[in-house]
Design an enzyme around this catalytic site. Structure first.
Site, PDB file in Angstrom:
ATOM      1  N   LYS A   1       0.855  -1.186   0.000  1.00  0.00           N
ATOM      2  CA  LYS A   1       0.000   0.000   0.000  1.00  0.00           C
ATOM      3  C   LYS A   1       0.891   1.236   0.000  1.00  0.00           C
ATOM      4  O   LYS A   1       1.127   1.860   1.041  1.00  0.00           O
ATOM      5  CB  LYS A   1      -0.926  -0.055   1.230  1.00  0.00           C
ATOM      6  CG  LYS A   1      -2.180   0.771   1.116  1.00  0.00           C
ATOM      7  CD  LYS A   1      -3.169   0.386   2.201  1.00  0.00           C
ATOM      8  CE  LYS A   1      -4.323   1.341   2.324  1.00  0.00           C
ATOM      9  NZ  LYS A   1      -5.220   1.398   1.163  1.00  0.00           N
TER      10      LYS A   1
HETATM   11  N1  PPE Z   1      -7.804  -2.170  -2.833  1.00  0.00           N
HETATM   12  C1  PPE Z   1      -7.318  -0.913  -2.796  1.00  0.00           C
HETATM   13  C2  PPE Z   1      -6.647  -0.352  -3.990  1.00  0.00           C
HETATM   14  C3  PPE Z   1      -7.479  -0.176  -1.631  1.00  0.00           C
HETATM   15  O1  PPE Z   1      -7.008   1.065  -1.570  1.00  0.00           O
HETATM   16  C4  PPE Z   1      -8.149  -0.740  -0.515  1.00  0.00           C
HETATM   17  C5  PPE Z   1      -8.337   0.045   0.730  1.00  0.00           C
HETATM   18  C6  PPE Z   1      -8.623  -2.059  -0.613  1.00  0.00           C
HETATM   19  C7  PPE Z   1      -8.415  -2.743  -1.793  1.00  0.00           C
HETATM   20  C8  PPE Z   1      -9.286  -2.753   0.534  1.00  0.00           C
HETATM   21  O2  PPE Z   1      -8.363  -3.021   1.538  1.00  0.00           O
HETATM   22  P1  PPE Z   1      -8.779  -3.098   3.082  1.00  0.00           P
HETATM   23  O3  PPE Z   1      -9.128  -1.733   3.502  1.00  0.00           O
HETATM   24  O4  PPE Z   1      -7.572  -3.624   3.753  1.00  0.00           O
HETATM   25  O5  PPE Z   1      -9.938  -4.019   3.171  1.00  0.00           O
HETATM   26  N2  PPE Z   1      -8.552   1.399   0.518  1.00  0.00           N
HETATM   27  C9  PPE Z   1      -8.309   2.285   1.614  1.00  0.00           C
HETATM   28  C10 PPE Z   1      -8.145   3.704   1.166  1.00  0.00           C
HETATM   29  C11 PPE Z   1      -9.293   4.313   0.499  1.00  0.00           C
HETATM   30  C12 PPE Z   1      -9.095   5.796   0.380  1.00  0.00           C
HETATM   31  O6  PPE Z   1      -9.995   6.444  -0.169  1.00  0.00           O
HETATM   32  O7  PPE Z   1      -8.084   6.334   0.844  1.00  0.00           O
HETATM   33  C13 PPE Z   1      -9.354   2.124   2.706  1.00  0.00           C
HETATM   34  O8  PPE Z   1     -10.415   1.586   2.470  1.00  0.00           O
HETATM   35  O9  PPE Z   1      -9.051   2.532   3.814  1.00  0.00           O
END
Ligand code: PPE
Length: 309
Positions: free
Chosen positions: A159
């Protein structure tokens, strides 16, 4: 969504007033996207605020830093404790926590490993990311013209701040065309993920979700949903998802810390099922929200109670 200031931000080891958490304009991360971050939620429960997935989020933060060769000058336990302290100091219940590790001011070299590593943890009030209504009725999404990064170009599993240019392009395109969110395909043409969410497709009672090699962030929420769905008796298959499965699905939902579990009611203007939140999505949402808000037993140990630590 405008940022509403809270009282304190944890910055390099101590809680400082919101206005004092500043960086210099020559910060490496500002120029090159050299940062790693997390998004974590806390939910109000009868036992006070509880952080969902504290351990896995901290672990992923450290894994992203390892991939990107950025040493965090704190232990995972110290970062976990700092997250709890930040929520407590700000007196928050339902909130969104943003740890960010970044290369500070030091050199202008692309190899910025001589820059000091800075760490901040902010906690913000946050409502429903894709709207209350979206959680109930589902959202309209489009397949983006932007693809996810090809393998061996950017480390999709980490990330990393700079990689979010891809997500920003996907989100902006979708919004300009009147959609709530964009879904990206991998360079192989399989479904990868949304700009900030993982995706699940339901067909005949089976859940399908793209595997980690489909250039996606392996979401913590995705992991929770896989665990929960299997426990509830639904088969879950992590396998490549063809684009046409989006048009053939009975149900689709997106998962993410911010997005939680958001149903999709149409893709590219084509209704998913009958265009309503489906029964599998509804059951998984009920179970998930029941657990995270402390209404149902935390049977998988997902929660860390802020008052306990
Ligand atoms: N894919 C991406 C590209 C992504 O950024 C997130 C989280 C996920 C999948 C889901 O991951 P998880 O949160 O571990 O279930 N996106 C984060 C950031 C969004 C934002 O607008 O900034 C979040 O949901 O916190």
């Amino acid at each position: 969504m405008g940022i509403q200031p809270t009282s304190y931000i944890w910055h390099n080891g101590r809680l400082v007033p919101w206005e004092e958490a500043r960086v210099h304009v020559m910060t490496h991360a500002l120029h090159y996207g050299s940062s790693v971050f997390e998004g974590i939620r806390a939910y109000g429960t009868p036992r006070g605020p509880a952080i969902l997935g504290l351990r896995p989020h901290v672990n992923r933060l450290f894994a992203s830093c390892k991939i990107y060769q950025m040493a965090i000058p704190y232990s995972p336990e110290e970062v976990a404790q700092a997250i709890l302290n930040t929520v407590r100091a700000n007196g928050l219940r339902d909130c969104y926590i943003r740890p960010l590790v970044f290369r500070g001011m030091g050199t202008m070299a692309l190899d910025g490993r001589e820059c000091p590593t800075e760490v901040i943890i902010a906690a913000l009030e946050m409502g429903k990311y894709l709207g209350e209504e979206g959680l109930r009725q589902g959202i309209d999404v489009m397949v983006s013209s932007w693809q996810r990064m090809a393998p061996n170009t950017f480390p999709a599993m980490a990330k990393i701040g700079g990689q979010y240019i891809n997500s920003q392009l996907i989100a902006m395109e979708a919004h300009d065309r009147g959609f709530a969110e964009g879904l990206a395909l991998s360079t192989e043409g399989f479904v990868s993920e949304g700009s900030g969410e993982n995706i699940f497709v339901v067909k005949d009672g089976v859940l399908y979700t793209p595997p980690s090699y489909a250039s996606l962030l392996p979401g913590i929420t995705r992991g929770f949903v896989i665990q929960l769905a299997r426990d509830m008796g639904y088969p879950v298959r992590e396998e490549p998802v063809a684009r046409e499965m989006l048009y053939w699905a009975d149900e689709i939902f997106l998962t993410g810390t911010a997005a939680e579990i958001t149903p999709v009611r149409s893709v590219d203007g084509i209704l998913v099922g009958d265009g309503q939140r489906g029964p599998v999505t509804t059951r998984i949402q009920e179970e998930f929200f029941g657990i995270v808000t402390g209404q149902k037993e935390d049977r998988f140990g997902w929660l860390t109670f802020v008052e306990d630590r």
